[in-house]
Enzyme design. Structure first.
Site, PDB file in Angstrom:
ATOM      1  CB  CYS A  18      -0.928  -0.004   1.201  1.00 45.07           C
ATOM      2  SG  CYS A  18      -1.954  -1.490   1.257  1.00 45.07           S
ATOM      3  CG  HIS A  28      -5.998   1.758  -0.138  1.00 43.51           C
ATOM      4  ND1 HIS A  28      -4.792   2.304  -0.546  1.00 43.51           N
ATOM      5  CD2 HIS A  28      -5.681   0.778   0.760  1.00 43.51           C
ATOM      6  CE1 HIS A  28      -3.806   1.677   0.079  1.00 43.51           C
ATOM      7  NE2 HIS A  28      -4.318   0.746   0.862  1.00 43.51           N
TER       8      HIS A  28
HETATM    9  N1  COA Z   1     -16.865   1.479   2.346  1.00 41.47           N
HETATM   10  C1  COA Z   1     -18.093   1.882   1.953  1.00 41.47           C
HETATM   11  N2  COA Z   1     -18.890   1.167   1.137  1.00 41.47           N
HETATM   12  C2  COA Z   1     -18.383   0.014   0.675  1.00 41.47           C
HETATM   13  C3  COA Z   1     -17.107  -0.455   1.015  1.00 41.47           C
HETATM   14  C4  COA Z   1     -16.342   0.325   1.897  1.00 41.47           C
HETATM   15  N3  COA Z   1     -15.132  -0.082   2.280  1.00 41.47           N
HETATM   16  N4  COA Z   1     -16.889  -1.626   0.386  1.00 41.47           N
HETATM   17  C5  COA Z   1     -17.993  -1.868  -0.335  1.00 41.47           C
HETATM   18  N5  COA Z   1     -18.880  -0.876  -0.150  1.00 41.47           N
HETATM   19  C6  COA Z   1     -20.226  -0.790  -0.685  1.00 41.47           C
HETATM   20  C7  COA Z   1     -20.315  -1.139  -2.148  1.00 41.47           C
HETATM   21  O1  COA Z   1     -20.260   0.004  -2.975  1.00 41.47           O
HETATM   22  C8  COA Z   1     -21.673  -1.808  -2.216  1.00 41.47           C
HETATM   23  O2  COA Z   1     -22.675  -0.809  -2.216  1.00 41.47           O
HETATM   24  P1  COA Z   1     -24.003  -0.992  -3.106  1.00 41.47           P
HETATM   25  O3  COA Z   1     -24.663  -2.228  -2.533  1.00 41.47           O
HETATM   26  O4  COA Z   1     -24.760   0.279  -2.841  1.00 41.47           O
HETATM   27  O5  COA Z   1     -23.538  -1.152  -4.507  1.00 41.47           O
HETATM   28  C9  COA Z   1     -21.793  -2.535  -0.888  1.00 41.47           C
HETATM   29  O6  COA Z   1     -20.961  -1.778   0.016  1.00 41.47           O
HETATM   30  C10 COA Z   1     -21.343  -3.974  -0.919  1.00 41.47           C
HETATM   31  O7  COA Z   1     -20.143  -4.003  -1.662  1.00 41.47           O
HETATM   32  P2  COA Z   1     -19.265  -5.301  -1.821  1.00 41.47           P
HETATM   33  O8  COA Z   1     -18.188  -5.011  -2.830  1.00 41.47           O
HETATM   34  O9  COA Z   1     -20.163  -6.492  -2.041  1.00 41.47           O
HETATM   35  O10 COA Z   1     -18.584  -5.403  -0.407  1.00 41.47           O
HETATM   36  P3  COA Z   1     -17.737  -6.597   0.092  1.00 41.47           P
HETATM   37  O11 COA Z   1     -18.432  -7.171   1.274  1.00 41.47           O
HETATM   38  O12 COA Z   1     -17.386  -7.508  -1.032  1.00 41.47           O
HETATM   39  O13 COA Z   1     -16.389  -5.867   0.569  1.00 41.47           O
HETATM   40  C11 COA Z   1     -15.066  -5.109   2.404  1.00 41.47           C
HETATM   41  C12 COA Z   1     -16.391  -4.978   1.644  1.00 41.47           C
HETATM   42  C13 COA Z   1     -15.040  -4.055   3.495  1.00 41.47           C
HETATM   43  C14 COA Z   1     -14.924  -6.502   3.009  1.00 41.47           C
HETATM   44  C15 COA Z   1     -13.890  -4.865   1.403  1.00 41.47           C
HETATM   45  O14 COA Z   1     -14.058  -3.619   0.785  1.00 41.47           O
HETATM   46  C16 COA Z   1     -12.558  -4.933   2.096  1.00 41.47           C
HETATM   47  O15 COA Z   1     -12.038  -5.999   2.410  1.00 41.47           O
HETATM   48  N6  COA Z   1     -11.885  -3.775   2.325  1.00 41.47           N
HETATM   49  C17 COA Z   1     -10.570  -3.740   2.891  1.00 41.47           C
HETATM   50  C18 COA Z   1      -9.522  -3.662   1.792  1.00 41.47           C
HETATM   51  C19 COA Z   1      -8.133  -3.848   2.338  1.00 41.47           C
HETATM   52  O16 COA Z   1      -7.868  -4.675   3.183  1.00 41.47           O
HETATM   53  N7  COA Z   1      -7.168  -3.036   1.862  1.00 41.47           N
HETATM   54  C20 COA Z   1      -5.825  -3.072   2.348  1.00 41.47           C
HETATM   55  C21 COA Z   1      -5.707  -2.253   3.548  1.00 41.47           C
HETATM   56  S1  COA Z   1      -4.151  -2.399   4.369  1.00 41.47           S
END
Ligand code: COA
Length: 391
Positions: free
Chosen positions: A85, A338
């Site tokens: 990252c 990100h």
């Molecule tokens: N913040 C806000 N909204 C989010 C989001 C987030 N982080 N991630 C997804 N959404 C929204 C999507 O736009 C979608 O909205 P919609 O239903 O209106 O279209 C809904 O939430 C579901 O999205 P989806 O892609 O199915 O979510 P998911 O459950 O597959 O993934 C997380 C969500 C949080 C698990 C995923 O984004 C994640 O793992 N994030 C962390 C990434 C990471 O670890 N990065 C490295 C950091 S060191």
């Protein structure tokens, strides 16, 4: 060493499921940066390119050389950087060192990722490769899990009830979405409430959906120039006044320090010392808020609050544009998004625009900001910090 300035930048909108390839996104941000810096591609003497997942997401390695060709720069060295990252910030820091050393006068730094080319389970497993492959990744550690663990550690170490901490964390996300809603480049341009954060789906206890940054597609680019060139090309150079970088190693080796990331304290000390400033001099900070708890942990190690107390900064509004230390006025990783290879470059782009006073029409300009800090975390503990200053 020579002084080095950011003289301009470019940015695609950060999105879910971009229809463009990583190379197209990189070229768009790079050409934007070139145009905004009053130069042409032939003026660029070297390219640093941040990209982590190109082989997985686009079937494209060596993206830097195709970028050079596509933007009319195939006469120059183009080098790819990978630091999870923190990739983009490492690429900017390296370019700053090369320009400061007199190797080049004008460099392009561009970063890109298309993380949503993978679905969430695959992206989660792929990102987990940035943790230690001997002890952590095989044990099932994913990054949401790491930060959930840090959250529990933080609450117990500082004796803060988890519910209180969760409300503070919710304030972090609410603020990020407030400013993200005003940033045309942000992935999520929608405001949130504390209730919405706390009533959202659970990802990994205690982190809920709105505590997490998303997976993101997008690119950002900046042009760095020596002082002599910068003075010719712009009236508003933003100087890279200090840099720092350090590595902590895997989480077990940091167990005495956790939930603090030891590398951050080493890195920011280098950056502050080189710039001749302290945390009290920082007017605007873009820090690595991959999860809401990460903002609180980072703000303390950067010197903006006592350990165990940073949540209060968000509670009391001190992190807003008119507060004591404005933080993540771009929307941060949480709301702006990100795209890992681009994130650090985007942070530099944002802070330099703040220092130039470019953001008033978006309603998120920190009035009179003169000193900015960039903070980026890669994997379990590579930290890079940059101090930016305007005249
Ligand atoms: N913040 C806000 N909204 C989010 C989001 C987030 N982080 N991630 C997804 N959404 C929204 C999507 O736009 C979608 O909205 P919609 O239903 O209106 O279209 C809904 O939430 C579901 O999205 P989806 O892609 O199915 O979510 P998911 O459950 O597959 O993934 C997380 C969500 C949080 C698990 C995923 O984004 C994640 O793992 N994030 C962390 C990434 C990471 O670890 N990065 C490295 C950091 S060191």
């Amino acid at each position: 060493m020579r002084r080095v300035a950011v003289i301009g930048g470019g940015h695609t909108r950060f999105v879910t499921h971009s229809p463009n390839t990583s190379l197209e996104l990189l070229a768009e941000a790079s050409m934007d940066a070139i145009a905004n810096s009053n130069i042409s591609p032939k003026d660029i003497q070297a390219i640093n390119c941040g990209n982590v997942l190109g082989e997985f997401t686009d079937g494209q390695g060596m993206i830097q050389s195709y970028l050079a060709d596509d933007i009319g720069c195939n006469h120059v060295p183009a080098t790819r950087f990978e630091g999870a990252c923190a990739t983009g910030t490492i690429a900017v820091r390296d370019a700053a060192i090369q320009v400061a050393a007199g190797v080049y006068d004008i460099m392009l730094v561009a970063g890109v990722e298309k993380a949503t080319a993978m679905d969430t389970p695959l992206a989660t497993r792929t990102f987990a490769m940035f943790s230690d492959s001997r002890y952590e990744n095989p044990a099932g550690f994913t990054f949401p899990a790491v930060f959930a663990m840090l959250c529990h550690l933080y609450a117990s170490h500082y004796d803060i009830p988890l519910e209180t901490l969760k409300e503070q964390m919710a304030q972090v996300s609410v603020q990020s979405h407030y400013y993200g809603a005003r940033n045309p480049n942000a992935q999520f341009q929608k405001e949130l409430t504390v209730e919405k954060v706390l009533n959202g789906p659970m990802v990994t206890t205690p982190l809920q959906l709105m505590d997490c940054c998303p997976f993101t597609d997008g690119a950002a680019a900046v042009i760095l120039a020596s002082e002599e060139m910068a003075r010719k090309l712009t009236d508003t150079p933003v100087w890279i006044a200090g840099t720092g970088q350090a590595s902590s190693g895997h989480l077990a080796s940091q167990s005495r320090y956790l939930p603090r990331i030891r590398a951050r304290e080493l890195s920011v000390k280098q950056a502050y010392k080189m710039a001749g400033i302290g945390p009290e001099d920082v007017d605007i900070c873009e820090l690595h808020d991959c999860f809401s708890i990460a903002s609180i942990i980072a703000a303390e190690s950067l010197g903006f609050a006592e350990f165990g107390k940073a949540g209060q900064l968000w509670e009391t509004g001190e992190t807003k544009i008119d507060g004591k230390i404005p933080i993540n006025i771009s929307g941060g990783l949480k709301s702006k998004g990100h795209p890992i290879g681009a994130t650090g470059v985007s942070q530099v782009y944002e802070v330099s625009r703040q220092l130039r006073g470019d953001l008033a029409d978006q309603g998120r300009q920190v009035d009179g900001a003169k000193v900015g800090l960039v903070d980026t975390l890669g994997g379990d503990g590579v930290i890079v910090n940059l101090v930016l200053k305007r005249d």
